[in-house]
Design an enzyme around this catalytic site. Structure first.
Site, PDB file in Angstrom:
ATOM      1  N   ASP A  62     -16.310 -12.320 -29.045  1.00 21.88           N
ATOM      2  CA  ASP A  62     -15.346 -11.598 -27.804  1.00 21.88           C
ATOM      3  C   ASP A  62     -16.233 -10.858 -27.045  1.00 21.88           C
ATOM      4  O   ASP A  62     -17.473 -10.868 -27.088  1.00 21.88           O
ATOM      5  CB  ASP A  62     -14.333 -10.753 -28.904  1.00 21.88           C
ATOM      6  CG  ASP A  62     -15.004  -9.930 -29.847  1.00 21.88           C
ATOM      7  OD1 ASP A  62     -16.337  -9.876 -29.777  1.00 21.88           O
ATOM      8  OD2 ASP A  62     -14.265  -9.209 -30.509  1.00 21.88           O
ATOM      9  N   ASN A 128      -7.007  -2.063 -38.705  1.00 19.59           N
ATOM     10  CA  ASN A 128      -5.840  -2.757 -38.790  1.00 19.59           C
ATOM     11  C   ASN A 128      -5.905  -4.190 -38.995  1.00 19.59           C
ATOM     12  O   ASN A 128      -4.939  -4.922 -39.174  1.00 19.59           O
ATOM     13  CB  ASN A 128      -4.891  -2.829 -37.579  1.00 19.59           C
ATOM     14  CG  ASN A 128      -5.600  -3.359 -36.428  1.00 19.59           C
ATOM     15  OD1 ASN A 128      -6.730  -3.913 -36.540  1.00 19.59           O
ATOM     16  ND2 ASN A 128      -5.330  -3.206 -35.190  1.00 19.59           N
ATOM     17  N   HIS A 130      -7.900  -6.671 -37.797  1.00 17.59           N
ATOM     18  CA  HIS A 130      -8.199  -7.556 -36.888  1.00 17.59           C
ATOM     19  C   HIS A 130      -9.603  -8.092 -37.227  1.00 17.59           C
ATOM     20  O   HIS A 130     -10.444  -7.713 -37.622  1.00 17.59           O
ATOM     21  CB  HIS A 130      -7.906  -6.965 -35.572  1.00 17.59           C
ATOM     22  CG  HIS A 130      -9.096  -6.096 -34.730  1.00 17.59           C
ATOM     23  ND1 HIS A 130      -8.764  -4.826 -34.835  1.00 17.59           N
ATOM     24  CD2 HIS A 130     -10.427  -6.190 -34.597  1.00 17.59           C
ATOM     25  CE1 HIS A 130      -9.821  -4.088 -34.338  1.00 17.59           C
ATOM     26  NE2 HIS A 130     -10.812  -4.984 -34.162  1.00 17.59           N
ATOM     27  N   GLU A 135      -5.730  -9.145 -32.677  1.00 14.93           N
ATOM     28  CA  GLU A 135      -5.006  -7.963 -33.239  1.00 14.93           C
ATOM     29  C   GLU A 135      -3.633  -8.410 -34.240  1.00 14.93           C
ATOM     30  O   GLU A 135      -3.385  -9.564 -33.867  1.00 14.93           O
ATOM     31  CB  GLU A 135      -4.420  -6.926 -32.146  1.00 14.93           C
ATOM     32  CG  GLU A 135      -5.596  -6.354 -31.209  1.00 14.93           C
ATOM     33  CD  GLU A 135      -5.971  -5.277 -31.859  1.00 14.93           C
ATOM     34  OE1 GLU A 135      -6.055  -4.970 -32.989  1.00 14.93           O
ATOM     35  OE2 GLU A 135      -6.602  -4.258 -30.968  1.00 14.93           O
TER      36      GLU A 135
HETATM   37  C1  GLP Z   1     -14.347  -4.632 -32.621  1.00 15.71           C
HETATM   38  C2  GLP Z   1     -14.800  -6.018 -32.738  1.00 15.71           C
HETATM   39  C3  GLP Z   1     -14.742  -6.634 -33.951  1.00 15.71           C
HETATM   40  C4  GLP Z   1     -15.421  -5.538 -35.163  1.00 15.71           C
HETATM   41  C5  GLP Z   1     -14.620  -4.388 -35.120  1.00 15.71           C
HETATM   42  C6  GLP Z   1     -15.099  -3.443 -36.163  1.00 15.71           C
HETATM   43  O1  GLP Z   1     -13.002  -4.495 -32.616  1.00 15.71           O
HETATM   44  N1  GLP Z   1     -14.174  -7.023 -31.565  1.00 15.71           N
HETATM   45  O2  GLP Z   1     -15.408  -7.876 -34.128  1.00 15.71           O
HETATM   46  O3  GLP Z   1     -15.216  -6.215 -36.435  1.00 15.71           O
HETATM   47  O4  GLP Z   1     -14.791  -3.865 -33.852  1.00 15.71           O
HETATM   48  O5  GLP Z   1     -16.126  -2.649 -35.609  1.00 15.71           O
HETATM   49  P1  GLP Z   1     -17.457  -1.840 -36.543  1.00 15.71           P
HETATM   50  O6  GLP Z   1     -17.887  -2.931 -37.038  1.00 15.71           O
HETATM   51  O7  GLP Z   1     -17.995  -1.177 -35.554  1.00 15.71           O
HETATM   52  O8  GLP Z   1     -16.344  -1.105 -37.510  1.00 15.71           O
END
Ligand code: GLP
Length: 236
Positions: A62, A128, A130, A135
């Site tokens: 993404d 949440n 995702h 989402e």
């Molecule tokens: C963002 C990214 C996800 C990732 C999430 C959690 O939303 N698009 O790919 O898994 O953050 O991030 P973190 O690993 O910093 O908790």
């Protein structure tokens, strides 16, 4: 789903790295990569290793809409800094957040994914549930699409930006169907903040309310957790 509980993110990164190496020994050529703090230890293990990735292709999940790859908050920039500048790949793909026509960019990215089927998909998880930026309530049939980020995701991301109003509210994300097309999936999660999302993903019903729960339907998933992230799982 195979669940592995490790001591900490470093151990989890090492484990995920070993799994990638094994997959490469068996012919894997395309890695699906993720951003966020969770995969940093994996990227460290990769950059510190002697493994050569110059014949590998990567396809990232993404990117924020509105940020160019040069913007220090963009996911392209994150990937360059954490991995690609230290370990050259043959080709690296990240959606273009600055594309003039986002719909056309989503179609282009689906073509990229179709031309480079993912062998090992790396995932983190949002609080949440995702995955990528899919989402809750995203269709399990989704392909690459434009996403309106939820308030909880925007809030979770403010830590990376100076001001809350700088946090992008939209993103381009690989869809859930594209993620599920990966031959092997490694999801990592660390910390108490992720415990409820992990419980719902691993032991809750498979529902679009919890995007990551779809992984219960995939034949080859490994979930790497620390004790905190695993703390709400009940023994089965
Ligand atoms: C963002 C990214 C996800 C990732 C999430 C959690 O939303 N698009 O790919 O898994 O953050 O991030 P973190 O690993 O910093 O908790």
């Amino acid at each position: 789903m195979k669940i592995l509980v490790v001591d900490n993110a470093q151990a989890g990164g090492q484990k995920a790295f070993q799994m990638i190496e094994e997959a490469m020994e068996h012919g894997a050529k395309v890695l699906g990569l993720a951003t966020g703090s969770t995969p940093i230890a994996l990227y460290q293990a990769m950059t510190e290793s002697a493994v050569n990735f110059s014949e590998m292709t990567s396809v990232n999940l993404d990117e924020y809409v509105g940020l160019s790859g040069e913007d220090s908050q963009s996911y392209r920039h994150f990937m360059e800094e954490q991995l690609f500048s230290k370990k050259p790949f043959k080709e690296t793909f990240v959606p273009n957040g600055k594309a003039e026509n986002i719909k056309a960019e989503c179609t282009r990215y689906d073509e990229v994914i179709a031309a480079h089927p993912v062998d090992v998909q790396i995932l983190g998880i949002g609080r949440n549930g995702h995955i990528g930026f899919n989402e809750p309530d995203t269709s399990f049939a989704s392909k690459t699409h434009q996403v309106q980020l939820t308030d909880s995701t925007i809030e979770a991301n403010t830590r990376f930006f100076e001001k809350e109003e700088d946090v992008p509210t939209q993103a381009i994300s690989m869809g859930i169907a594209s993620i599920m097309a990966g031959k092997e999936i490694i999801l990592m999660a660390y910390g108490k903040d992720k415990a409820e999302a992990i419980r719902a993903t691993v032991q809750g019903p498979v529902t679009e309310d919890v995007p990551a729960s779809v992984l219960q339907n995939h034949p080859h998933v490994t979930v790497i957790l620390d004790a905190d992230a695993a703390s709400l799982l009940t023994q089965k």
